[in-house]
Write a protein that holds these residues in place. Sequence first.
Motif, PDB file in Angstrom:
ATOM      1  N   PHE A  14       0.838  -1.189   0.000  1.00  0.00           N
ATOM      2  CA  PHE A  14       0.000   0.000   0.000  1.00  0.00           C
ATOM      3  C   PHE A  14       0.877   1.244   0.000  1.00  0.00           C
ATOM      4  O   PHE A  14       1.746   1.404   0.864  1.00  0.00           O
ATOM      5  CB  PHE A  14      -0.921   0.012   1.229  1.00  0.00           C
ATOM      6  N   ASP A  15       0.668   2.095  -0.979  1.00  0.00           N
ATOM      7  CA  ASP A  15       1.400   3.360  -1.092  1.00  0.00           C
ATOM      8  C   ASP A  15       2.909   3.126  -1.033  1.00  0.00           C
ATOM      9  O   ASP A  15       3.644   3.877  -0.398  1.00  0.00           O
ATOM     10  CB  ASP A  15       0.952   4.314   0.013  1.00  0.00           C
TER      11      ASP A  15
ATOM     12  N   HIS B 149       2.013  -7.629   7.083  1.00  0.00           N
ATOM     13  CA  HIS B 149       2.033  -8.066   8.481  1.00  0.00           C
ATOM     14  C   HIS B 149       1.783  -6.912   9.460  1.00  0.00           C
ATOM     15  O   HIS B 149       1.995  -7.072  10.655  1.00  0.00           O
ATOM     16  CB  HIS B 149       3.369  -8.742   8.787  1.00  0.00           C
ATOM     17  N   MET B 150       1.328  -5.778   8.945  1.00  0.00           N
ATOM     18  CA  MET B 150       1.036  -4.639   9.821  1.00  0.00           C
ATOM     19  C   MET B 150      -0.299  -4.823  10.528  1.00  0.00           C
ATOM     20  O   MET B 150      -1.208  -5.489  10.033  1.00  0.00           O
ATOM     21  CB  MET B 150       0.988  -3.340   9.019  1.00  0.00           C
TER      22      MET B 150
ATOM     23  N   GLN C 143      -3.061   4.304  10.109  1.00  0.00           N
ATOM     24  CA  GLN C 143      -2.139   5.439  10.129  1.00  0.00           C
ATOM     25  C   GLN C 143      -1.459   5.629   8.784  1.00  0.00           C
ATOM     26  O   GLN C 143      -1.102   6.751   8.413  1.00  0.00           O
ATOM     27  CB  GLN C 143      -1.101   5.228  11.230  1.00  0.00           C
ATOM     28  N   ARG C 144      -1.280   4.554   8.019  1.00  0.00           N
ATOM     29  CA  ARG C 144      -0.723   4.655   6.670  1.00  0.00           C
ATOM     30  C   ARG C 144      -1.714   5.286   5.691  1.00  0.00           C
ATOM     31  O   ARG C 144      -1.323   5.811   4.651  1.00  0.00           O
ATOM     32  CB  ARG C 144      -0.334   3.272   6.154  1.00  0.00           C
ATOM     33  N   GLY C 145      -3.022   5.205   6.027  1.00  0.00           N
ATOM     34  CA  GLY C 145      -4.003   5.850   5.158  1.00  0.00           C
ATOM     35  C   GLY C 145      -5.102   4.961   4.639  1.00  0.00           C
ATOM     36  O   GLY C 145      -5.684   5.236   3.588  1.00  0.00           O
TER      37      GLY C 145
ATOM     38  N   LYS D  13      -6.071   7.657   2.365  1.00  0.00           N
ATOM     39  CA  LYS D  13      -5.758   7.627   0.934  1.00  0.00           C
ATOM     40  C   LYS D  13      -6.647   6.623   0.214  1.00  0.00           C
ATOM     41  O   LYS D  13      -6.902   6.754  -0.979  1.00  0.00           O
ATOM     42  CB  LYS D  13      -4.287   7.264   0.728  1.00  0.00           C
ATOM     43  N   LEU D  14      -7.092   5.587   0.960  1.00  0.00           N
ATOM     44  CA  LEU D  14      -7.957   4.556   0.399  1.00  0.00           C
ATOM     45  C   LEU D  14      -9.082   4.298   1.382  1.00  0.00           C
ATOM     46  O   LEU D  14      -8.851   4.053   2.565  1.00  0.00           O
ATOM     47  CB  LEU D  14      -7.181   3.262   0.145  1.00  0.00           C
TER      48      LEU D  14
END
Length: 258
Positions: free
Chosen positions: A65-66, A72-73, A80-82, A169-170
Amino acid sequence: MTTTPLLSLRGLCKRYGGLTVTSEVDLDIVAGETHAIIGPNGAGKTTLISLIAGETRSDGGSIVFDGHDITHMSVAHRAQRGIGHSYQITSVVPEYTVQENVVLSVLASHGHAFHFWRPATKTAALTRQADEAISLFGLEPVCQRLAAELSYGQQRLLEIAMALAGRPKLLLLDEPMAGMGPGESEGLVRILLDLKKSYGILLIEHDMEAVFSLADRISVLFYGKLICTGDPESIRNNPTVREAYLGEEEVPHADIVA
Protein backbone atom coordinates in the motif's frame (compact mmCIF):
# COMPACT_ATOMS: atom_id res chain seq x y z
CA MET A 1 -5.82 9.40 -12.50
CA THR A 2 -2.32 7.93 -12.08
CA THR A 3 -1.58 4.40 -13.23
CA THR A 4 0.82 3.70 -10.32
CA PRO A 5 -0.95 1.28 -7.94
CA LEU A 6 -1.97 2.73 -4.60
CA LEU A 7 -2.84 -0.80 -3.46
CA SER A 8 -1.33 -3.95 -4.90
CA LEU A 9 -2.38 -7.48 -3.92
CA ARG A 10 -0.31 -10.42 -5.13
CA GLY A 11 -1.23 -14.06 -4.57
CA LEU A 12 -3.39 -13.21 -1.57
CA CYS A 13 -4.80 -16.31 0.13
CA LYS A 14 -6.99 -17.09 3.11
CA ARG A 15 -8.03 -20.55 4.26
CA TYR A 16 -10.20 -21.77 7.09
CA GLY A 17 -9.27 -25.41 7.55
CA GLY A 18 -9.85 -27.06 4.19
CA LEU A 19 -11.95 -24.16 2.87
CA THR A 20 -10.17 -21.58 0.70
CA VAL A 21 -12.09 -18.30 0.84
CA THR A 22 -9.46 -16.14 -0.89
CA SER A 23 -7.51 -17.86 -3.64
CA GLU A 24 -4.38 -16.31 -5.18
CA VAL A 25 -5.94 -12.88 -5.63
CA ASP A 26 -3.98 -10.36 -7.71
CA LEU A 27 -5.46 -6.86 -7.80
CA ASP A 28 -4.19 -3.30 -8.35
CA ILE A 29 -6.07 -0.16 -7.35
CA VAL A 30 -4.76 3.25 -8.37
CA ALA A 31 -5.14 6.56 -6.53
CA GLY A 32 -8.41 8.31 -7.30
CA GLU A 33 -10.06 5.14 -8.60
CA THR A 34 -13.38 3.75 -7.39
CA HIS A 35 -13.06 -0.01 -7.73
CA ALA A 36 -16.05 -2.25 -7.00
CA ILE A 37 -15.88 -5.92 -6.04
CA ILE A 38 -18.99 -7.92 -6.93
CA GLY A 39 -19.86 -11.60 -6.71
CA PRO A 40 -22.40 -14.00 -5.22
CA ASN A 41 -23.00 -14.33 -1.48
CA GLY A 42 -20.17 -16.37 -0.02
CA ALA A 43 -17.72 -15.29 -2.73
CA GLY A 44 -15.30 -13.91 -0.13
CA LYS A 45 -15.83 -10.18 -0.70
CA THR A 46 -15.95 -9.17 2.96
CA THR A 47 -13.01 -11.47 3.74
CA LEU A 48 -10.99 -9.69 1.05
CA ILE A 49 -11.78 -6.29 2.56
CA SER A 50 -10.88 -7.63 6.00
CA LEU A 51 -7.53 -8.90 4.73
CA ILE A 52 -6.71 -5.47 3.29
CA ALA A 53 -7.75 -3.70 6.50
CA GLY A 54 -5.66 -6.10 8.58
CA GLU A 55 -8.52 -7.51 10.63
CA THR A 56 -7.91 -10.95 9.13
CA ARG A 57 -4.42 -12.35 8.62
CA SER A 58 -3.62 -13.81 5.22
CA ASP A 59 -2.19 -17.31 4.75
CA GLY A 60 -0.13 -16.30 1.76
CA GLY A 61 0.65 -13.52 -0.67
CA SER A 62 1.43 -9.85 -0.16
CA ILE A 63 -0.29 -6.50 0.32
CA VAL A 64 1.59 -3.36 -0.77
CA PHE A 65 0.00 0.00 0.00
CA ASP A 66 1.40 3.36 -1.09
CA GLY A 67 4.78 1.76 -1.77
CA HIS A 68 5.01 -0.06 1.59
CA ASP A 69 4.57 -3.76 2.32
CA ILE A 70 1.79 -3.83 4.93
CA THR A 71 1.14 -7.60 4.82
CA HIS A 72 2.03 -8.07 8.48
CA MET A 73 1.04 -4.64 9.82
CA SER A 74 -1.68 -4.20 12.45
CA VAL A 75 -5.05 -2.59 11.78
CA ALA A 76 -3.90 0.55 13.63
CA HIS A 77 -0.72 0.89 11.59
CA ARG A 78 -2.62 0.40 8.34
CA ALA A 79 -5.05 3.13 9.40
CA GLN A 80 -2.14 5.44 10.13
CA ARG A 81 -0.72 4.65 6.67
CA GLY A 82 -4.00 5.85 5.16
CA ILE A 83 -6.55 3.01 4.98
CA GLY A 84 -10.05 3.91 6.19
CA HIS A 85 -12.74 1.27 6.65
CA SER A 86 -16.51 1.22 7.01
CA TYR A 87 -18.26 -2.02 7.90
CA GLN A 88 -21.09 -4.19 6.66
CA ILE A 89 -22.85 -3.65 10.00
CA THR A 90 -22.72 -0.22 11.61
CA SER A 91 -19.96 0.07 14.22
CA VAL A 92 -20.65 3.46 15.81
CA VAL A 93 -20.52 3.86 19.60
CA PRO A 94 -24.20 4.41 20.48
CA GLU A 95 -23.68 6.17 23.82
CA TYR A 96 -21.41 8.85 22.31
CA THR A 97 -22.51 11.85 20.30
CA VAL A 98 -22.01 12.11 16.56
CA GLN A 99 -19.11 14.52 17.06
CA GLU A 100 -17.50 12.34 19.72
CA ASN A 101 -17.67 9.30 17.44
CA VAL A 102 -15.95 11.16 14.64
CA VAL A 103 -13.29 12.71 16.89
CA LEU A 104 -12.55 9.22 18.19
CA SER A 105 -11.92 8.10 14.62
CA VAL A 106 -9.62 11.08 14.00
CA LEU A 107 -7.63 10.17 17.10
CA ALA A 108 -7.29 6.56 15.98
CA SER A 109 -6.00 7.64 12.57
CA HIS A 110 -3.26 9.63 14.30
CA GLY A 111 -2.32 6.73 16.58
CA HIS A 112 -3.55 8.32 19.82
CA ALA A 113 -4.67 6.15 22.71
CA PHE A 114 -8.39 5.70 23.27
CA HIS A 115 -8.39 7.15 26.81
CA PHE A 116 -7.33 10.58 25.52
CA TRP A 117 -10.47 10.97 23.44
CA ARG A 118 -12.66 13.00 25.82
CA PRO A 119 -10.17 15.89 26.28
CA ALA A 120 -9.61 15.73 22.52
CA THR A 121 -13.23 16.75 21.88
CA LYS A 122 -12.19 20.17 23.20
CA THR A 123 -9.18 20.44 20.87
CA ALA A 124 -9.97 22.81 18.01
CA ALA A 125 -7.80 21.13 15.36
CA LEU A 126 -9.32 17.71 15.99
CA THR A 127 -12.90 18.91 16.20
CA ARG A 128 -12.40 20.95 13.02
CA GLN A 129 -11.21 17.84 11.18
CA ALA A 130 -14.17 15.89 12.56
CA ASP A 131 -16.65 18.64 11.72
CA GLU A 132 -15.50 18.69 8.09
CA ALA A 133 -16.53 15.03 7.73
CA ILE A 134 -19.77 15.62 9.64
CA SER A 135 -20.64 18.49 7.30
CA LEU A 136 -19.86 16.47 4.18
CA PHE A 137 -22.46 13.88 5.15
CA GLY A 138 -25.09 16.42 6.22
CA LEU A 139 -24.95 15.48 9.88
CA GLU A 140 -24.44 18.97 11.35
CA PRO A 141 -28.03 19.22 12.69
CA VAL A 142 -27.50 16.07 14.77
CA CYS A 143 -23.80 16.45 15.65
CA GLN A 144 -24.52 16.75 19.41
CA ARG A 145 -27.08 13.94 19.52
CA LEU A 146 -26.20 10.47 20.73
CA ALA A 147 -25.55 8.02 17.92
CA ALA A 148 -28.19 5.73 19.45
CA GLU A 149 -30.83 8.39 18.70
CA LEU A 150 -30.08 8.50 14.96
CA SER A 151 -32.01 6.65 12.28
CA TYR A 152 -30.26 3.61 10.83
CA GLY A 153 -29.51 5.52 7.63
CA GLN A 154 -27.94 8.35 9.63
CA GLN A 155 -25.85 5.83 11.56
CA ARG A 156 -24.55 4.44 8.27
CA LEU A 157 -23.60 7.95 7.15
CA LEU A 158 -21.92 8.55 10.51
CA GLU A 159 -19.85 5.41 10.14
CA ILE A 160 -18.59 6.48 6.70
CA ALA A 161 -17.90 9.98 8.07
CA MET A 162 -15.80 8.31 10.76
CA ALA A 163 -13.85 6.36 8.14
CA LEU A 164 -13.29 9.53 6.13
CA ALA A 165 -12.43 11.81 9.06
CA GLY A 166 -8.90 10.40 9.27
CA ARG A 167 -8.33 11.62 5.69
CA PRO A 168 -7.37 8.20 4.31
CA LYS A 169 -5.76 7.63 0.93
CA LEU A 170 -7.96 4.56 0.40
CA LEU A 171 -11.50 4.13 1.69
CA LEU A 172 -12.78 0.56 2.11
CA LEU A 173 -16.60 0.52 1.97
CA ASP A 174 -18.35 -2.77 2.78
CA GLU A 175 -21.99 -2.47 1.70
CA PRO A 176 -22.37 1.19 2.76
CA MET A 177 -25.99 1.34 1.53
CA ALA A 178 -27.18 -1.73 3.42
CA GLY A 179 -30.44 -0.89 5.20
CA MET A 180 -30.82 2.52 3.58
CA GLY A 181 -33.98 3.66 1.84
CA PRO A 182 -33.90 4.69 -1.85
CA GLY A 183 -33.58 8.40 -1.06
CA GLU A 184 -30.76 7.83 1.42
CA SER A 185 -28.93 5.59 -1.07
CA GLU A 186 -29.22 8.20 -3.81
CA GLY A 187 -27.85 10.85 -1.47
CA LEU A 188 -24.88 8.65 -0.55
CA VAL A 189 -24.15 7.96 -4.22
CA ARG A 190 -23.95 11.73 -4.82
CA ILE A 191 -21.53 12.11 -1.90
CA LEU A 192 -19.36 9.24 -3.09
CA LEU A 193 -19.25 10.67 -6.61
CA ASP A 194 -17.79 13.85 -5.09
CA LEU A 195 -15.32 11.83 -3.00
CA LYS A 196 -13.96 10.18 -6.15
CA LYS A 197 -12.06 13.39 -6.85
CA SER A 198 -9.94 13.01 -3.72
CA TYR A 199 -9.87 9.39 -2.54
CA GLY A 200 -9.28 5.89 -3.76
CA ILE A 201 -12.35 3.78 -2.93
CA LEU A 202 -12.74 0.00 -2.80
CA LEU A 203 -16.45 -0.73 -2.76
CA ILE A 204 -18.56 -3.79 -2.01
CA GLU A 205 -22.23 -3.09 -2.62
CA HIS A 206 -25.41 -5.07 -3.41
CA ASP A 207 -27.03 -2.12 -5.20
CA MET A 208 -25.85 -2.67 -8.76
CA GLU A 209 -27.28 0.62 -9.98
CA ALA A 210 -24.99 2.32 -7.46
CA VAL A 211 -22.04 0.13 -8.46
CA PHE A 212 -22.38 0.96 -12.15
CA SER A 213 -22.84 4.65 -11.34
CA LEU A 214 -19.76 4.86 -9.13
CA ALA A 215 -17.16 2.38 -10.31
CA ASP A 216 -14.32 3.18 -12.69
CA ARG A 217 -13.51 -0.53 -12.73
CA ILE A 218 -15.26 -3.64 -11.43
CA SER A 219 -13.74 -6.97 -10.39
CA VAL A 220 -15.83 -10.12 -10.15
CA LEU A 221 -15.06 -12.47 -7.28
CA PHE A 222 -16.34 -16.02 -7.63
CA TYR A 223 -15.84 -18.24 -4.59
CA GLY A 224 -12.51 -16.73 -3.65
CA LYS A 225 -11.12 -16.25 -7.16
CA LEU A 226 -11.08 -13.08 -9.23
CA ILE A 227 -12.48 -14.16 -12.58
CA CYS A 228 -12.34 -10.82 -14.41
CA THR A 229 -11.71 -7.09 -14.04
CA GLY A 230 -12.78 -4.30 -16.37
CA ASP A 231 -14.74 -1.10 -16.85
CA PRO A 232 -18.48 -1.26 -16.12
CA GLU A 233 -19.51 -1.74 -19.74
CA SER A 234 -17.09 -4.60 -20.35
CA ILE A 235 -18.22 -6.32 -17.14
CA ARG A 236 -21.86 -5.88 -18.13
CA ASN A 237 -21.18 -7.63 -21.43
CA ASN A 238 -18.60 -10.17 -20.26
CA PRO A 239 -19.62 -13.73 -21.22
CA THR A 240 -17.94 -15.16 -18.11
CA VAL A 241 -20.07 -12.92 -15.90
CA ARG A 242 -23.16 -13.90 -17.87
CA GLU A 243 -22.38 -17.58 -17.46
CA ALA A 244 -21.62 -17.25 -13.75
CA TYR A 245 -24.71 -15.23 -12.85
CA LEU A 246 -27.26 -14.73 -15.58
CA GLY A 247 -27.03 -17.36 -18.29
CA GLU A 248 -27.81 -15.76 -21.63
CA GLU A 249 -30.11 -13.06 -20.29
CA GLU A 250 -29.43 -9.40 -20.85
CA VAL A 251 -27.47 -7.88 -17.95
CA PRO A 252 -29.48 -5.13 -16.25
CA HIS A 253 -27.80 -3.21 -13.42
CA ALA A 254 -29.77 -4.75 -10.62
CA ASP A 255 -29.52 -8.39 -11.65
CA ILE A 256 -25.89 -9.10 -10.80
CA VAL A 257 -25.78 -10.32 -7.23
CA ALA A 258 -23.06 -8.78 -5.06
